[in-house]
Design a protein around this motif. Structure first.
Motif, PDB file in Angstrom:
ATOM      1  N   THR A 125      -1.612 -10.606  -3.763  1.00  0.00           N
ATOM      2  CA  THR A 125      -0.997  -9.519  -4.521  1.00  0.00           C
ATOM      3  C   THR A 125       0.229 -10.048  -5.264  1.00  0.00           C
ATOM      4  O   THR A 125       1.060 -10.737  -4.668  1.00  0.00           O
ATOM      5  N   PRO A 126       0.383  -9.739  -6.557  1.00  0.00           N
ATOM      6  CA  PRO A 126       1.584 -10.178  -7.283  1.00  0.00           C
ATOM      7  C   PRO A 126       2.832  -9.472  -6.745  1.00  0.00           C
ATOM      8  O   PRO A 126       2.739  -8.471  -6.032  1.00  0.00           O
ATOM      9  N   GLY A 128       5.973  -7.018  -6.705  1.00  0.00           N
ATOM     10  CA  GLY A 128       6.155  -5.678  -7.249  1.00  0.00           C
ATOM     11  C   GLY A 128       7.623  -5.341  -7.395  1.00  0.00           C
ATOM     12  O   GLY A 128       8.442  -5.659  -6.519  1.00  0.00           O
ATOM     13  N   HIS A 147       6.097  -1.456 -10.082  1.00  0.00           N
ATOM     14  CA  HIS A 147       5.376  -1.862 -11.277  1.00  0.00           C
ATOM     15  C   HIS A 147       5.297  -3.377 -11.243  1.00  0.00           C
ATOM     16  O   HIS A 147       6.030  -4.028 -10.507  1.00  0.00           O
ATOM     17  N   TRP A 148       4.379  -3.910 -12.034  1.00  0.00           N
ATOM     18  CA  TRP A 148       4.211  -5.372 -12.034  1.00  0.00           C
ATOM     19  C   TRP A 148       5.271  -6.071 -12.866  1.00  0.00           C
ATOM     20  O   TRP A 148       5.448  -7.288 -12.774  1.00  0.00           O
ATOM     21  N   THR A 149       5.995  -5.319 -13.704  1.00  0.00           N
ATOM     22  CA  THR A 149       7.111  -5.875 -14.475  1.00  0.00           C
ATOM     23  C   THR A 149       8.361  -5.044 -14.184  1.00  0.00           C
ATOM     24  O   THR A 149       8.264  -3.857 -13.883  1.00  0.00           O
TER      25      THR A 149
END
Length: 243
Positions: A125-126, A128, A147-149
């Protein structure tokens, strides 16, 4: 026979498709950031008061404010934990770090607190960027958002595997001076220092006995006050310098 098998196969396929498309997350908007409360400059004002025997007349830090401080509402996570979110055919797994989560925004449903560092992604998982959500009806964090960013207002939100309790400790006063009474031309006080949890211990409790003179100025532990009048039931005093 074939006619009955086909509808059943179709129902099974539909159920599998719906299951594959199911998700535990939803998209929400955080709203406008909440600004910290500013504490005005350092000041002290002379205070005239009357107290009964047994009343606290001085509390450490009372009547005194520090200059240019900012007060943040926080949610404290004492121990890091992990949580997972099912989304369609994927599972997102995050490490929720320990630390102080600062209030980010409020909605009609509850409060959003920003994590001190990004959530570390586990098992592919990236990372968060987000924090925790605390509903209005409870003091526990029941959901996470991310969010991813970074710095996004529209974020994903989902239930935590287990609620997280706010780890902030409510501290009592650091020290107090209590009026005990007057007897034999002596005025008596009880001085108490407290632990971090606000619990007085015998080792930090001290009886203070001073010569009594109406209108006299007294200094103790950095505090300074005038005793205009004192008797077995009341004390009239003016605080010149706080404890």
């Amino acid at each position: 026979m074939i006619k009955t098998v086909i509808p059943r196969l179709a129902l099974i396929a539909s159920a599998l498709l719906l299951s594959a498309c199911s998700t535990q997350l939803r998209t929400v908007r955080l709203g406008e950031p909440v600004a910290p409360k500013a504490i005005s400059g350092k000041f002290f004002f002379i205070s005239h008061s009357t107290a009964n025997v047994g009343d606290v007349i001085l509390t450490e830090g009372e009547y005194l404010k520090d200059a240019s401080d900012l007060q943040y509402e926080m949610f404290r996570v004492k121990k890091s934990t992990t949580t997972s979110v099912e989304h369609k055919m994927s599972t997102f797994k995050f490490s929720i770090p320990a630390g102080d989560y600062l209030l980010r925004s409020k909605t009609l449903e509850g409060s959003y607190y920003s994590a001190p560092v990004p959530f570390a992604g586990l098992e592919g998982t990236p990372a968060g960027y987000g924090g925790l959500f605390v509903p209005n009806e409870t003091s526990e964090a029941t959901e996470l958002y991310w969010h991813w960013t970074p710095n996004k207002s529209n974020v994903y939100q989902a239930k935590l595997t287990s609620p997280i309790i706010n780890g902030q400790e409510i501290s009592g006063p650091g020290a107090t001076l209590t009026y005990v009474g007057v007897a034999a031309d002596q005025i008596r006080f009880a001085y108490k220092e407290f632990s971090e949890k606000g619990i007085a211990t015998p080792a930090f409790t001290q009886e203070v006995i001073l010569d009594y003179k109406p209108g006299g100025t007294y200094t103790y532990k950095g505090a300074q006050f005038i005793v205009e009048k004192a008797d077995s039931t009341h004390i009239n005093f003016t605080i010149l310098r706080p404890l």
